[in-house]
Enzyme design. Sequence first.
Site, PDB file in Angstrom:
ATOM      1  N   GLU A 165      13.491   1.251   2.596  1.00 33.11           N
ATOM      2  CA  GLU A 165      13.727   1.034   1.261  1.00 33.11           C
ATOM      3  C   GLU A 165      14.438  -0.854   1.234  1.00 33.11           C
ATOM      4  O   GLU A 165      15.125  -0.982   0.257  1.00 33.11           O
ATOM      5  CB  GLU A 165      14.455   1.837   0.457  1.00 33.11           C
ATOM      6  CG  GLU A 165      13.659   3.200   0.307  1.00 33.11           C
ATOM      7  CD  GLU A 165      14.416   4.362  -0.204  1.00 33.11           C
ATOM      8  OE1 GLU A 165      15.636   4.090  -0.859  1.00 33.11           O
ATOM      9  OE2 GLU A 165      13.959   5.787  -0.158  1.00 33.11           O
ATOM     10  N   GLU A 365      15.353   4.323  -8.791  1.00 32.01           N
ATOM     11  CA  GLU A 365      14.245   4.253  -7.789  1.00 32.01           C
ATOM     12  C   GLU A 365      13.386   3.283  -8.284  1.00 32.01           C
ATOM     13  O   GLU A 365      12.570   3.140  -9.218  1.00 32.01           O
ATOM     14  CB  GLU A 365      13.529   5.459  -7.889  1.00 32.01           C
ATOM     15  CG  GLU A 365      14.249   6.643  -7.279  1.00 32.01           C
ATOM     16  CD  GLU A 365      14.579   6.961  -5.794  1.00 32.01           C
ATOM     17  OE1 GLU A 365      14.052   6.156  -5.087  1.00 32.01           O
ATOM     18  OE2 GLU A 365      15.324   7.847  -5.413  1.00 32.01           O
TER      19      GLU A 365
END
Length: 395
Positions: A165, A365
Amino acid sequence: MKVQVRPGDTFWLYSQLFRIPVQLIEDSNPNVLPTSLMVGQTINIPGFIAEEYMIQQGDTISKLAKERNLAIDTIFLLNPNLNPNRLQINDRILLPRLVTDFVVDGNEAYDFGKLEKDLHRLVEIYPFLKVNRIGDSVLGKPLYEIEIGRGNRTIHFNASFHANEWITTPVLMRLLNEFIVSLVRGNPIRGIFTLPLYNRNRLSIVPMVNPDGVDLVLHGPPEEMKEELIEMNKGSLDFSGWKANIRGVDLNNQYPAYWEIEKKRKEPKSPAPRDYPGDEPLTEPEVMAMADLAQRKQFARLLAFHTQGREFYWGYENLEPPESEVLANEFAKVSGYDSVRYIDSHAGYKDWFIYIYRRPGFTFELGYGVNPLPITQFPQIYDEMLGVFLAALYM
């Protein structure tokens, strides 16, 4: 940019000459007493760099200053021995230049080396930034925290808890970069002037919690751990999906907030590319550093950047304060992300923060798709998070 104090100089004078807030000059020189400047003392002027210039036919100091929208005295400040009546063609002088471009590009693979390079350049140009080493990764890479602001309310942001990520790091670094450029130039961001935010808040930013993992995803395994990591990766040389730290522990499943539930139900029972919560909570150096930081800094609120799903989580076991819902409503408005109060998950940094401190915590997110998200999503994600960043400081 550095200048030498002349007789009669003050921080207030420098603020007027360079058109930047005096607070930024004071904070760029933390070991200097503004009331007792000494002639010859070196002072940092944030937001400017000194560039060499060769005198051309027809140049005068007044002309050079006007062309660059500078106060004439700024040129004399950089060139204390300059005689304006004796300029010669091909003479070299220094001219101040306001930095208006961004140091952080963002639209590129962003590894630990790139982070260090950008941090060095940002502190060089904007010395009111403070960079602290809050710990080390498994492989000994520094875990950096950036501090900025002079308020008594600490707001924390972090990114790249999970290796694949890593796009969250350039997003967070670019948000910081835009904020500090706005401070120096005095220009608002989306109609919000940032100096009041600087005066009200103290930002704590950890842009890369998992540097070993990020480098593993982007560059493959280090030679000294190659065999071990390939075996942990089930024989694959493709580490793009790696989420854990370099020891195969999921850093966002390591906090003592019902950790035992995650330990029991997570499928990996030994180190793995993702989801293994460790043998005990708080075993990994990265996790311990982040827990210690929260304890020392006593964040008023916390925002953790992850990917993906275009949603954010803000509740935990009904322990979140009423302020959390107010913030969540605003974050949803400015980002377009779905606001989710509760999910069946424990042992994350946000979970633990709410569990221990009963203060607002948020897990964002970012973006949408399959991790690692393509860098082509950077502009959209950045635009979505800019409003969240401002709201977190404004409200």
